[in-house]
Design an enzyme around this catalytic site. Structure first.
Site, PDB file in Angstrom:
ATOM      1  N   CYS A  28       0.845  -1.205   0.000  1.00 16.17           N
ATOM      2  CA  CYS A  28       0.000   0.000   0.000  1.00 16.17           C
ATOM      3  C   CYS A  28       0.875   1.248   0.000  1.00 16.17           C
ATOM      4  O   CYS A  28       1.570   1.543   0.973  1.00 16.17           O
ATOM      5  CB  CYS A  28      -0.908  -0.071   1.233  1.00 16.17           C
ATOM      6  SG  CYS A  28      -1.564   1.482   1.828  1.00 16.17           S
ATOM      7  N   CYS A  36       0.264   3.854   2.691  1.00 15.04           N
ATOM      8  CA  CYS A  36       0.747   3.360   3.990  1.00 15.04           C
ATOM      9  C   CYS A  36       2.236   3.637   4.145  1.00 15.04           C
ATOM     10  O   CYS A  36       2.689   4.090   5.194  1.00 15.04           O
ATOM     11  CB  CYS A  36       0.528   1.849   4.113  1.00 15.04           C
ATOM     12  SG  CYS A  36      -1.198   1.354   4.052  1.00 15.04           S
TER      13      CYS A  36
END
Ligand code: ZN
Length: 145
Positions: free
Chosen positions: A69, A72
């Site tokens: 991600c 993230c």
């Protein structure tokens, strides 16, 4: 109200009983002798999650994330910076939902990154999406005040 608090060591996961008055005085772990607070989020698996979130008495702010991600990964340094500001009143932790899918499912994490704030083992707030350190700190403090 108790004048001590159960702080779980981020290194060896031993529970430590710390006088509240000494929380800000760089307490060390009775077992491994390392710092109980070092401005780093602690990476949790299923077992250490139980110890830190369910047994420890500090509020725990958990970043549910995954290596694939992008947002993230971008938020990771911001979350670290937030740890430096929120410790020792809040423990910051990370759960890799790819390595620990059961934890993500248990808390019904549908998008990442998701931040969940736990207090006394119960979820008190959550927010989805990446944010900067200042935003994380402000949000966590507002939820705990
Ligand atoms: Zn320790």
């Amino acid at each position: 109200m108790s004048d001590t608090i159960l702080v779980v060591c981020p290194h060896c996961h031993a529970p430590n009983r710390v006088p509240l008055a000494r929380l800000s005085e760089a307490p060390v772990c009775g077992r491994c002798k390392r710092a109980l607070f070092d401005a780093q989020p602690v990476a949790l698996d299923a077992a250490s999650f139980e110890t830190h979130v369910m047994r420890g008495e500090l509020p725990v702010l958990v970043d549910f994330w995954a290596p694939w991600c992008g947002p993230c990964r971008m938020m990771a340094p911001q979350f670290e910076a937030a740890a430096a500001q929120l410790e020792p009143r809040v423990r910051l932790a990370k759960v890799n939902t790819e390595a620990e899918p059961a934890l993500g499912a248990r808390f019904d994490v549908r998008s990442i990154p998701t931040l969940i704030l736990f207090r006394q083992g119960r979820e008190v707030a959550r927010r989805a999406g990446a944010s900067g350190a200042a935003g994380i700190v402000r949000w966590a403090r507002s939820q705990l005040s």
